[in-house]
Motif scaffolding. Structure first.
Motif, PDB file in Angstrom:
ATOM      1  N   LYS A 455       5.514  -1.846  -4.146  1.00  0.00           N
ATOM      2  CA  LYS A 455       4.610  -0.703  -4.290  1.00  0.00           C
ATOM      3  C   LYS A 455       3.876  -0.419  -2.992  1.00  0.00           C
ATOM      4  N   ARG A 456       3.402  -1.509  -2.352  1.00  0.00           N
ATOM      5  CA  ARG A 456       2.689  -1.323  -1.076  1.00  0.00           C
ATOM      6  C   ARG A 456       3.617  -0.751  -0.003  1.00  0.00           C
ATOM      7  N   GLU A 457       4.871  -1.245   0.016  1.00  0.00           N
ATOM      8  CA  GLU A 457       5.831  -0.712   0.983  1.00  0.00           C
ATOM      9  C   GLU A 457       6.117   0.762   0.715  1.00  0.00           C
ATOM     10  N   ALA A 458       6.295   1.109  -0.571  1.00  0.00           N
ATOM     11  CA  ALA A 458       6.568   2.507  -0.922  1.00  0.00           C
ATOM     12  C   ALA A 458       5.401   3.401  -0.517  1.00  0.00           C
ATOM     13  N   GLU A 459       4.169   2.929  -0.747  1.00  0.00           N
ATOM     14  CA  GLU A 459       2.994   3.710  -0.352  1.00  0.00           C
ATOM     15  C   GLU A 459       2.916   3.844   1.163  1.00  0.00           C
ATOM     16  N   LYS A 460       3.303   2.787   1.882  1.00  0.00           N
ATOM     17  CA  LYS A 460       3.245   2.802   3.348  1.00  0.00           C
ATOM     18  C   LYS A 460       4.193   3.840   3.935  1.00  0.00           C
ATOM     19  N   TYR A 461       5.410   3.923   3.354  1.00  0.00           N
ATOM     20  CA  TYR A 461       6.429   4.816   3.925  1.00  0.00           C
ATOM     21  C   TYR A 461       6.532   6.152   3.194  1.00  0.00           C
ATOM     22  N   MET A 462       5.639   6.407   2.242  1.00  0.00           N
ATOM     23  CA  MET A 462       5.739   7.642   1.465  1.00  0.00           C
ATOM     24  C   MET A 462       5.618   8.860   2.374  1.00  0.00           C
ATOM     25  N   PRO A 463       6.577   9.778   2.309  1.00  0.00           N
ATOM     26  CA  PRO A 463       6.524  10.976   3.164  1.00  0.00           C
ATOM     27  C   PRO A 463       5.285  11.816   2.853  1.00  0.00           C
ATOM     28  N   ASN A 464       4.812  12.467   3.859  1.00  0.00           N
ATOM     29  CA  ASN A 464       3.640  13.329   3.687  1.00  0.00           C
ATOM     30  C   ASN A 464       4.079  14.687   3.162  1.00  0.00           C
ATOM     31  N   SER A 465       4.682  14.637   1.976  1.00  0.00           N
ATOM     32  CA  SER A 465       5.194  15.855   1.353  1.00  0.00           C
ATOM     33  C   SER A 465       4.344  16.183   0.135  1.00  0.00           C
ATOM     34  N   GLY A 466       3.976  17.440  -0.014  1.00  0.00           N
ATOM     35  CA  GLY A 466       3.121  17.849  -1.122  1.00  0.00           C
ATOM     36  C   GLY A 466       3.753  17.544  -2.465  1.00  0.00           C
ATOM     37  N   GLU A 467       5.048  17.875  -2.618  1.00  0.00           N
ATOM     38  CA  GLU A 467       5.721  17.658  -3.901  1.00  0.00           C
ATOM     39  C   GLU A 467       5.854  16.167  -4.200  1.00  0.00           C
ATOM     40  N   THR A 468       6.258  15.401  -3.177  1.00  0.00           N
ATOM     41  CA  THR A 468       6.395  13.957  -3.362  1.00  0.00           C
ATOM     42  C   THR A 468       5.065  13.328  -3.731  1.00  0.00           C
ATOM     43  N   PHE A 469       4.009  13.781  -3.072  1.00  0.00           N
ATOM     44  CA  PHE A 469       2.678  13.247  -3.358  1.00  0.00           C
ATOM     45  C   PHE A 469       2.286  13.523  -4.809  1.00  0.00           C
TER      46      PHE A 469
END
Length: 673
Positions: A455-469
């Protein structure tokens, strides 16, 4: 909900169309008695209601596909039906299910009855499930054998509580939320295919969560298997305790006491191990710093000040000499002279305020480390001693238990030896499953750690995309809902468990001849315990009494929850309690007790009794609660010969339950009251 009447038309033993039973709906005289010998139709009546509402039968109902009466088939009648008329929330309804022999299929019709007018209801199944939810029905329409099977592999107390509380709906909601969460995670993967690190982390997270869930399912299955084996073990233990070999009885009791002592020592050992770990967590680093703190104090006290001007000859003194151009000895110190240069160089080594303050802090800190390290060593030594003592006690108890078991094995009794073989087999399987469970729990713990890391890794690399967020935000909140739902189920389940146990204790306190109480274990099994906490061996009658008390408690709980406004769990229900052969192996005292508390705790009670159940104290105890009473008459085409008339005495009147030389083979209904 109360049943007004039931009409059976060519259904099983009931020939022709005029087989009607009117049930008592009176609040005070709330009992309907139906007398019949075995095979005449008691179980058919119970199953006819279950079939009419849900097209299902109890497990012991034989030849489920042969529904049309045999004589009716011979006469060319190829269908049968059951009509149940019932009251619900002040309104009258009729449910009718018809069965066609030609197609071997049935269909259901439900009507609202308004002043004799039958108005069809389209959402018939929905209405019936609101009256008695299908998963609750088996606890209101009960066969005596089913009651005796409670707390067995077929039916568990825990499942019963969860059914009556309406957990099926909540569990289905949790499963649906898990599916939605997984779908959203899949959508994120699709929308961010170019984000390899994030996709990898999310894939690994999904895999870790899937592995965690798989292990949790395995854990649940192992716990259920352990629960069943533990019940079998207790049953074998009770049989050994109740066997007529006196030495075996005494040895087994001593084994029980030793095992309880060993369990307590194991609990104490676990506590001391945790205390030891806590000490290491709190003080461990101080121990490693103990030697450093000793060296640091020596260094501060002997070497740090080497080359420094002793206090009070510090930086202030040097500056005063330079500004006055005169040494304390009276010698002139002029700028540019050799003396001036030497004194200026002293500033590099002079004590400052900061140096003195830091030295004091360092000395104090080193002293604290040393003091706490010594405290740790003392406390750790005490904990270690306790652990060693407990390990020796456990070892001694294990040796004692081994010797006692060896004594038990040496007793020359065939029945006891067979019980011991079964006991050892169960104990081996329990030990094997517990070992598997321990390994699995460690694996689950590692899975939990892995899930958090991913979860921490996914949060770290999460794209700065509005839809993804937004999707990630939805996943976060739906996980919060899942966690909340699971906690709500657990809290409600535990609360209901203790409410039911308290109610069962109320019944047993009044009617049981033994001074014991009921305790519900963490795995939702009832145990009878003495005041000293020791487990009481139950007779067959006591098991049946306990199970009847439990079902009564379930019905009371369901009635209490009938007006529940919870948006999370299904509300309970008020429904008739219909029991076929309820008294089974109860003796006279317990039959009397059961005849007393069943009507008290049921809105509407229907008892299907054979003459063996009716004899004795049952009739006298229950007669003032009876509103309706019937006898099922068995009709036979054959001659009587030496066959019995199956006479039953009711209110001083003799009634023959078997008639011979009749026009048909089947059952008719005789109203007594």
């Amino acid at each position: 909900m109360k049943i007004k009447r039931i009409k059976l038309s060519d259904f099983r033993q009931f020939h022709n169309k005029n087989n009607i039973i009117e049930f008592s709906t009176d609040n005070d005289r709330n009992v309907t008695l139906i007398h019949a010998e075995n095979g005449v139709g008691k179980t058919t009546i119970l199953n006819s209601i279950l079939w009419c509402f849900y097209e299902k039968f109890t497990p012991d109902f034989e030849n489920k596909n042969n529904l049309v009466n045999i004589d009716s088939l011979i006469q060319g009648i190829n269908e049968c039906e059951v009509e149940v008329e019932f009251l619900h929330e002040g309104k009258t309804y009729s449910a009718t299910r018809r069965y066609q022999e030609a197609t071997r299929s049935s269909f259901l019709e439900v009507f609202f009855i308004d002043n004799g007018n039958y108005q069809p209801i389209r959402s018939d199944k929905q209405l019936l499930n609101s009256v008695i939810p299908e998963e609750m029905a088996e606890y209101f329409l009960f066969h005596g054998e089913g009651i005796s099977q409670l707390q067995s592999k077929e039916i568990s107390f825990r499942n019963a509580i969860r059914d009556v509380l309406g957990f099926n709906l909540a569990n289905q909601a949790i499963e649906d939320m898990e599916v939605i969460k997984n779908n959203w995670q899949s959508k994120i993967l699709k929308n961010n295919a170019e984000e390899s690190k994030y996709n990898k982390a999310l894939t690994e997270l999904t895999s870790a969560e899937s592995k965690l869930k798989e292990n949790q399912v395995r854990q649940k299955k192992i716990n259920e298997d352990l629960n069943f084996l533990s019940y079998d073990k207790k049953d074998i233990d009770e049989k050994i305790l109740n066997c007529k070999v006196l030495d075996a009885n005494e040895i087994k009791k001593e084994i029980f006491q030793s095992e309880k002592s060993k369990d307590r020592r194991n609990d104490d050992l676990l506590h001391q191990e945790k205390q030891k770990q806590r000490l290491i967590q709190i003080y461990g680093w101080r121990v490693f710093g103990f030697e450093l703190s000793e060296d640091s104090l020596d260094f501060i006290d002997t070497k740090t000040l080497t080359g420094r001007i002793p206090a009070p000859y510090d930086e202030t003194l040097v500056n005063d000499i330079l500004s006055s151009s005169k040494c304390i000895c009276g010698r002139s110190v002029k700028n540019g002279s050799l003396e001036y240069s030497v004194i200026v160089n002293l500033l590099d080594r002079a004590n400052t305020y900061e140096i003195k303050a830091n030295l004091m802090k360092a000395r104090s800190f080193a002293q604290v480390i040393g003091k706490e390290a010594r405290s740790f060593i003392e406390e750790f030594s005490v904990a270690n001693k306790k652990i060693n003592d407990l390990q020796h006690e456990i070892s001694d108890l294990e040796g004692k238990i081994t010797n006692l078991n060896a004594q038990l094995d040496r007793i020359d009794d065939t029945h006891l030896k067979s019980l011991r073989i079964r006991e050892k087999d169960i104990s081996f399987n329990i030990s094997r499953l517990e070992s598997t469970l321990n390994n699995l729990m460690r694996e689950i713990e590692n899975c939990n750690i892995s899930v958090q890391q991913k979860k921490r890794e996914a949060e770290k690399y999460m794209p700065n995309s509005g839809e993804t967020f937004k999707i990630q935000e939805r996943i976060y909140y739906i996980q919060k809902l899942i966690d909340f739902s699971n906690n709500k189920i657990k809290t409600t389940e535990n609360d209901s468990k203790y409410r039911i146990a308290n109610f069962v204790n109320e019944i047993l306190e009044k009617f049981s001849r033994k001074a014991f109480k009921v305790k519900m274990s963490n795995d939702f099994n009832f145990e009878m315990v003495r005041e000293d906490g020791g487990i009481v061996a139950k007779s067959k009658g006591e098991k049946l009494l306990l199970n009847l008390a439990f079902v009564s408690a379930l019905i009371r709980l369901a009635a209490q929850r009938s007006n529940a406004q919870s948006k999370f769990l299904q509300p309970g229900t008020v429904a008739p309690f219909i029991i076929d052969a309820p008294f089974g192996e109860l003796d006279e005292a317990y039959r009397k007790a059961t005849s007393h508390f069943l009507p008290e705790n049921s809105e509407q009670l229907v008892l299907l009794l054979s003459s063996s159940h009716w004899r004795g104290t049952v009739g006298d105890e229950i007669k003032n609660k009876v509103g309706k009473e019937y006898v099922l008459i068995s009709h036979k085409k054959s001659t009587q010969g030496m066959k019995p008339l199956d006479e039953i005495i009711i209110d001083g009147n003799a009634i023959n339950q078997s008639h011979y030389n009749c026009a048909f083979d089947g059952t008719s209904i005789l109203e007594i009251k």
